[in-house]
Motif scaffolding. Structure first.
Motif, short mmCIF file in Angstrom:
data_model
loop_
_atom_site.label_atom_id
_atom_site.label_comp_id
_atom_site.label_asym_id
_atom_site.label_seq_id
_atom_site.Cartn_x
_atom_site.Cartn_y
_atom_site.Cartn_z
N GLU A 48 -1.75 1.69 -12.29
CA GLU A 48 -1.80 0.52 -13.18
C GLU A 48 -1.25 0.85 -14.56
O GLU A 48 -0.71 -0.02 -15.24
N ARG B 180 -13.20 1.71 -6.10
CA ARG B 180 -13.38 3.12 -5.68
C ARG B 180 -13.25 4.05 -6.89
O ARG B 180 -12.53 5.05 -6.87
N ILE C 11 -9.29 -0.23 -10.41
CA ILE C 11 -9.83 -1.51 -9.94
C ILE C 11 -11.07 -1.30 -9.07
O ILE C 11 -12.08 -1.97 -9.24
N ASN D 57 0.86 -1.19 0.00
CA ASN D 57 0.00 0.00 0.00
C ASN D 57 0.89 1.24 0.00
O ASN D 57 1.72 1.43 0.89
N LEU D 58 0.71 2.07 -1.00
CA LEU D 58 1.64 3.17 -1.25
C LEU D 58 1.71 4.17 -0.09
O LEU D 58 2.79 4.70 0.21
N ARG E 119 -8.12 5.51 -9.91
CA ARG E 119 -8.00 4.11 -9.56
C ARG E 119 -8.76 3.34 -10.63
O ARG E 119 -9.77 3.81 -11.12
N TYR F 75 -15.35 1.16 -0.58
CA TYR F 75 -15.17 0.57 -1.92
C TYR F 75 -16.35 0.83 -2.85
O TYR F 75 -16.56 0.11 -3.83
N ALA G 19 -4.64 5.41 -1.09
CA ALA G 19 -3.20 5.46 -0.86
C ALA G 19 -2.43 6.23 -1.92
O ALA G 19 -1.39 6.83 -1.64
N GLN G 20 -2.96 6.22 -3.16
CA GLN G 20 -2.25 6.94 -4.23
C GLN G 20 -2.09 8.43 -3.91
O GLN G 20 -1.20 9.09 -4.42
N1 UDP Z 1 -4.79 0.81 -5.89
C1 UDP Z 1 -4.73 1.33 -7.15
N2 UDP Z 1 -5.82 1.26 -7.95
C2 UDP Z 1 -6.98 0.70 -7.55
C3 UDP Z 1 -7.06 0.19 -6.25
C4 UDP Z 1 -5.95 0.25 -5.44
O1 UDP Z 1 -3.71 1.83 -7.55
O2 UDP Z 1 -7.93 0.69 -8.34
C5 UDP Z 1 -3.60 0.86 -5.01
C6 UDP Z 1 -3.74 1.88 -3.88
O3 UDP Z 1 -3.28 3.14 -4.25
C7 UDP Z 1 -2.87 1.25 -2.81
C8 UDP Z 1 -3.04 -0.23 -3.03
O4 UDP Z 1 -3.47 -0.38 -4.38
O5 UDP Z 1 -1.52 1.58 -2.99
C9 UDP Z 1 -4.03 -0.86 -2.06
O6 UDP Z 1 -5.29 -0.22 -2.18
P1 UDP Z 1 -6.40 -0.30 -1.04
O7 UDP Z 1 -7.73 0.06 -1.63
O8 UDP Z 1 -6.29 -1.60 -0.34
O9 UDP Z 1 -5.93 0.79 0.04
P2 UDP Z 1 -6.29 2.35 0.17
O10 UDP Z 1 -6.02 3.00 -1.15
O11 UDP Z 1 -7.73 2.44 0.58
O12 UDP Z 1 -5.35 2.83 1.24
#
Ligand code: UDP
Length: 538
Positions: free
Chosen positions: A282, A256, A254, A122-123, A252, A405, A305-306
């Motif tokens: 991605e 959200r 995948i 997680n970034l 994002r 989500y 996290a991004q």
């Molecule tokens: N992530 C992403 N694209 C997506 C979903 C997740 O780049 O569509 C990345 C996100 O930035 C994080 C990691 O995958 O680094 C885990 O995401 P998660 O949703 O578990 O954590 P959150 O972003 O809520 O902290």
């Protein structure tokens, strides 16, 4: 890697003799397990037992020597997350004589930094818990230079962001699993164990709901020193914002999701008359994203996290964080806290979807992607009806995951309206005025002179000199705060003054002792220290 380790030639016989004769030597900083970092000579690790070993001999040192308090609950935190019970470090003890019966030690010649990564996939966690703490732990100890080697003991594989960890030193970091290939008994010639928590700004809600740390000790300056280092390592030049101004939408792909992203991009471009581009983890390389963000005027992204990448934004830029339905932006502030650290010089804006029509939920997904089908019917219904996720602890609250989500159709007029409340003209780097927040020193040569008029009236003339550092500074506004306290009383009269002297006559009684406290204030909010208290008798 085994080969790489043995590259630096060490005299094996001498090293073994030193270990047997001197044993392990440990000296730590910090008073508690939560703020401790230890420096070791000849700390060993059994890859079979997966235990660190401290060898006692006549010359070994163990400071602090805690006795069994070393297990209450641990010697130190191995990750930067405070007091997490999966992240504790300790060692087992043996007499150095036991080495005779043990596997032949393999010596690690590099200076080692031994730590745990907290959540390397997680970034946000990568930057906040690992990269910044590792970088500043290395700054704290001069022999942790670019030739030091990182050892990650948490037991994960490399993870998707391993390349970022590799930037911190010239040597390949080693993972716990890889140590087995080096030998059965490893001995670190010189090592540091633990990470500095001084740069972390957020607590994730293990004991109380998540929020900014109580005592934040980092400013934008240190964050930007770190990003400068990372950008140099990534070969990204810090070009001055000469070229075109633009907005970055960090999407994002995948979950959200922003459902109307194309419409959002068009609307932003039109409203601010700026090129607007979209990036995602991605579809873009990490360097490309950093390169784009480091010159952007505005970064727009769903909560996630991004958004930690806003630490690469230039000063003056705007961060717009979008929150799905029923998620109160005030309750999830890792990125707000980052953007508003003193000296980050970013503008932060939160927007929340408040319209049920614009959200898409996924009740049937697995629980860790926000599904709620595993809950009983009544609970599912309560969650579906709820308009706000109540504050909760980390990490598996199903109502939080369900709402986190969701996908969102962003209501464009509402978003633009919120941004426009803060960004009046064009967003983005302004000609940066030096807002360096330097604090005044003490005022100097404070004096007082009293005069009594009759039996009920008195005056107190107080004067002082400017703080010593003021003569070297250009300060927009210099004020003085003076407190007048009658000796023995708990209360005082406060005054804010523009000059270096003042005669006080209100509420000044004859034949009384007053304590006078004076401090200087720069630019309204930079409060200096009080000078030594002045005793004045009327
Ligand atoms: N992530 C992403 N694209 C997506 C979903 C997740 O780049 O569509 C990345 C996100 O930035 C994080 C990691 O995958 O680094 C885990 O995401 P998660 O949703 O578990 O954590 P959150 O972003 O809520 O902290």
């Amino acid at each position: 890697q085994a080969q790489e380790l043995s590259e630096a030639q060490i005299d094996y016989h001498a090293a073994l003799q030193a270990l047997v004769e001197n044993g392990t030597r440990m000296v730590c900083t910090g008073r508690m397990h939560t703020d401790r970092i230890c420096r070791f000579e000849s700390l060993c690790y059994s890859t079979e037992a997966e235990e660190f070993i401290y060898f006692h001999s006549n010359s070994s040192v163990m400071l602090p020597n805690l006795g069994s308090r070393r297990f209450q609950p641990a010697l130190l935190d191995l990750s930067s997350v405070e007091d997490h019970n999966t992240q504790y470090f300790n060692f087992v003890e043996l007499p150095a004589a036991a080495l005779k019966f043990m596997p032949k030690p393999v010596f690690v010649p590099d200076v080692a930094l031994i730590a745990n990564r907290f959540n390397p996939d997680n970034l946000m966690h990568v930057f906040h818990d690992d990269l910044l703490p590792i970088y500043y732990t290395m700054q704290q100890f001069s022999d942790l230079d670019l030739e030091a080697r990182l050892f990650f003991m948490e037991g994960w594989n490399e993870g998707v962001h391993f390349d970022l960890y590799k930037l911190l030193s010239n040597k390949q970091p080693l993972l716990r699993e890889e140590l087995k290939t080096l030998g059965r008994l490893l001995c670190f010639t010189k090592s540091y164990v633990g990470l500095s928590k001084i740069t972390t700004w957020y607590q994730y809600g293990f004991v109380q709901p998540q929020g900014p740390k109580a005592n934040i000790l980092v400013s934008g300056n240190e964050i930007r020193q770190f990003t400068k280092f990372m950008m140099q390592k990534l070969n990204i030049s810090m070009e001055e914002s000469s070229s075109e101004e633009y907005i970055v939408v960090f999407s994002r792909t995948i979950n959200r999701l922003i459902l109307n992203e194309a419409e959002l991009i068009l609307a932003l471009a039109q409203e601010f008359q700026m090129k607007t581009i979209s990036v995602s983890l991605e579809e873009h390389s990490f360097s490309d994203i950093v390169r784009l963000i480091s010159n952007a005027s505005m970064l727009v992204s769903m909560h996630g996290a991004q958004l930690v990448m806003s630490l690469f934004l230039p000063r003056g830029a705007t961060v717009v964080e979008l929150f799905p339905y029923a998620i109160n932006p005030e309750h999830y502030t890792p990125y707000k806290t980052l953007a508003t650290l003193p000296g980050m010089d970013l503008q932060y804006i939160a927007w929340q979807n408040t319209d049920r029509e614009d959200t898409v939920t996924y009740p049937d997904r697995p629980w860790d992607q926000g599904g709620i089908a595993h809950l009983d019917k009544a609970e599912q219904e309560r969650i579906m009806k709820s308009t706000e996720v109540p504050r909760h602890l980390c990490c598996r609250n199903p109502e939080w995951l369900f709402r986190a989500y969701q996908d969102t159709k962003v209501n464009i007029p509402s978003l633009i309206h919120v941004i426009r409340q803060t960004v009046k003209f064009k967003p983005g780097p302004k000609k940066h005025k030096w807002s360096g927040s330097l604090y005044p020193g003490k005022v100097r040569d404070a004096k007082c002179q009293a005069s009594v008029q009759g039996t009920s009236e008195a005056k107190l003339a107080v004067s002082w000199q400017i703080p010593w550092n003021l003569r070297y500074l250009k300060v927009r506004e210099v004020k003085y705060e003076v407190w007048i306290q009658e000796q023995g009383e708990n209360t005082y009269m406060p005054y804010i003054l523009s000059h270096q002297n003042h005669t006080f006559s209100e509420n000044i009684k004859p034949f009384t002792i007053y304590l006078v406290w004076i401090r200087c204030i720069f630019n309204k909010n930079l409060l200096g220290p009080f000078a030594d208290v002045l005793l004045c008798s009327t």
